[in-house]
Design a protein around this motif. Sequence first.
Motif, mmCIF file in Angstrom:
data_model
loop_
_atom_site.group_PDB
_atom_site.id
_atom_site.type_symbol
_atom_site.label_atom_id
_atom_site.label_comp_id
_atom_site.label_asym_id
_atom_site.label_seq_id
_atom_site.Cartn_x
_atom_site.Cartn_y
_atom_site.Cartn_z
ATOM 1 N N ILE A 1 0.855 -1.182 0.000
ATOM 2 C CA ILE A 1 0.000 0.000 0.000
ATOM 3 C C ILE A 1 0.897 1.240 0.000
ATOM 4 N N MET A 2 0.624 2.167 -0.898
ATOM 5 C CA MET A 2 1.312 3.450 -0.890
ATOM 6 C C MET A 2 0.310 4.547 -0.629
ATOM 7 N N ILE A 3 0.608 5.385 0.364
ATOM 8 C CA ILE A 3 -0.252 6.509 0.717
ATOM 9 C C ILE A 3 0.318 7.753 0.049
ATOM 10 N N SER A 4 -0.339 8.205 -1.003
ATOM 11 C CA SER A 4 0.159 9.361 -1.751
ATOM 12 C C SER A 4 -0.880 9.822 -2.748
ATOM 13 N N ALA A 5 -0.891 11.125 -3.015
ATOM 14 C CA ALA A 5 -1.676 11.668 -4.124
ATOM 15 C C ALA A 5 -0.738 12.171 -5.216
ATOM 16 N N SER A 6 0.468 11.584 -5.260
ATOM 17 C CA SER A 6 1.396 11.826 -6.363
ATOM 18 C C SER A 6 1.710 13.312 -6.529
ATOM 19 N N HIS A 7 1.305 13.915 -7.652
ATOM 20 C CA HIS A 7 1.642 15.305 -7.959
ATOM 21 C C HIS A 7 0.603 16.300 -7.444
ATOM 22 N N ASN A 8 -0.456 15.811 -6.790
ATOM 23 C CA ASN A 8 -1.506 16.705 -6.297
ATOM 24 C C ASN A 8 -1.019 17.558 -5.123
#
Length: 468
Positions: A107-114
Motif C-alpha cells: 500500500i502506498m499513501i500518496s496523491a502523487s503530484h496533487n
Amino acid sequence: MGKYFGTDGFRGEANINLTADHAYKVGRFLGWYYNEKRRRDAAAGRAVSDGPARIVIGKDTRRSSYMFEYSLVGGLVASGADAYLLHVTTTPSVAYVARVDAFDCGIMISASHNPYYDNGIKLINGEGEKMDEETISLVEAYLDGDLNAFGEHWDELPFATRDKIGCTVDYISGRNRYIGYLISLGMYSFRGVKVGLDCANGSSWNIAKAVFDALGATTYVINAEPNGLNINLNAGSTHIEGLQKFVVEKGLDIGFAYDGDADRCLCVDEKGNVVTGDHILYIYGRYMKERGKLINNTVVTTVMSNFGLYKALDELDIGYAKTKVGDKYVYEYMQQNGCRIGGEQSGHIIFSKYASTGDGILTSLKLMEVMLARKKPMSELAAPLKIYPQVLENVKVTDKTAAQNDADVQAAVQAVAEALGDTGRILVRESGTEPLVRVMVEAPEHEICQKYVDSVVQVIRDKGYAVE
C-alpha cells in the motif's frame, strides 16, 4: 475505473472524500482477504507461507499521510494481518519491496503530484504491480457494504482475536535495500558530473541524494525540506521552472525533477531546457536499439505522446504502441507483448527489466547511463526529437463523462479534427484521478493549438458543464 479507485488509486481531498474511515475499512478488507485467501489455499493443499498475511506500507510527506497510515494499520491488524512500515518512501520502493520480499500486497499513501491537502491510497499486488481490477472491485464492494467474496456474502468481516491479532513491524530495512538496489544499477561512476535534484518536498527527499552521492556525483538538491504542507508546492516535475533556473545558475551538467511520490521524472539539460517523458522514451529507446537491446523493436507510449516522438521513432525504424493514458495501461501492454520500455509524456517511465512500475530515480539513473556511455551532453542527445507545439487545458466539470459525451462537444471536437487534417491532432479525455476534462491540441504553430483548444473549451462552458 471504479466508484472510488481511479487509474492511480483511491484519491481525494483528505477527510472530505477520502477519509480516515475509508482507510480503516480498506485495511480491514485487505487484512481479512489475504488471511482468508491463505487459509483457503492451505485447506486446498496449495502451497502457502505459514503465518498471517504480510502487507507493506509506504507514505509520502503529506500531513495527512500519517493519519491514513495509522488508520490502515488499525484495519490490517484488527483483521489479523501484519503491517510492515517503510515510513516515508517512494511508490516504486513499495512495489520493489512487495515483489522481492514476498508480501501479499503493498500500500502506498500518496496523491502523487496533487497538492498537500489531497491524498490517495494506491494498492500494489505481490508482484509489485498495480492491483488487479477484480480485487479492487471487492474493496469497493466492502466500502459500500455489499461484499460477495469466495462464493459467500459477507455482512461484516470477522475481527481477529487473542494471538491472531496482527502486529506492526518497523521495516525501514526494506527501504534501505531498495536504495542499495538503485545504487547497484549504476553502470558508470558519476564522478565529476554536477547533478541537480528537485525532490518536490516529497518522497524522494531522503533517497535520491543518497543514491547520486553513492555513485560519485556532485549533487545539488532543492525542495528537500518537507513540512507536510509544501509537497509539490512550486516544486518538482509539475513546476520544473525552478530546476531550470537552478541548473543554469549553478552551471550544472544535468538536473532531475521528481513528483510527490517519485514515480515520475523529468529532466533539465545543461542549457536549462526541459527533457520530457517523450524525450526520455526517444533517448533511451534509441540507446537500446543501438545496442540490440530493444526487444520487439517497440517503444510503448500513450495517446498523449507528441507527434514529434512518432516522427523521430519512424526515422530510427523503431516501432511504437499507443495505450490509454496511465502507466498502468502502459505496463499491461508491456507485459502482454514483452516490451522493455514504455511510458508517458509526464515522466512515468517503465523499464520492465528493472521495475514493475514507473520509477523516477531509476529513470534519472538510466538517463545518466546514456549520457556517460555516449559521452554527449543531454541537450545533444535530445536534439533530434522535434516536439510539436501543444496546448493542454484542464477544465473542471460537474460531470466529466457527460461533458465528454455531449453531442455538441463531440461535434466541436470533430470540426477541429477535420480542420487539422494530417497536420495535427486533437484529444479530449477524462482525467482518471480528478473531476477534469482534458482538451489537448497539437499543431505546427502554438497559435493554432490555442485557437482550437479555446473553441472546444468554450462549448463545454456554454453547455454548463464547467465549474468556474
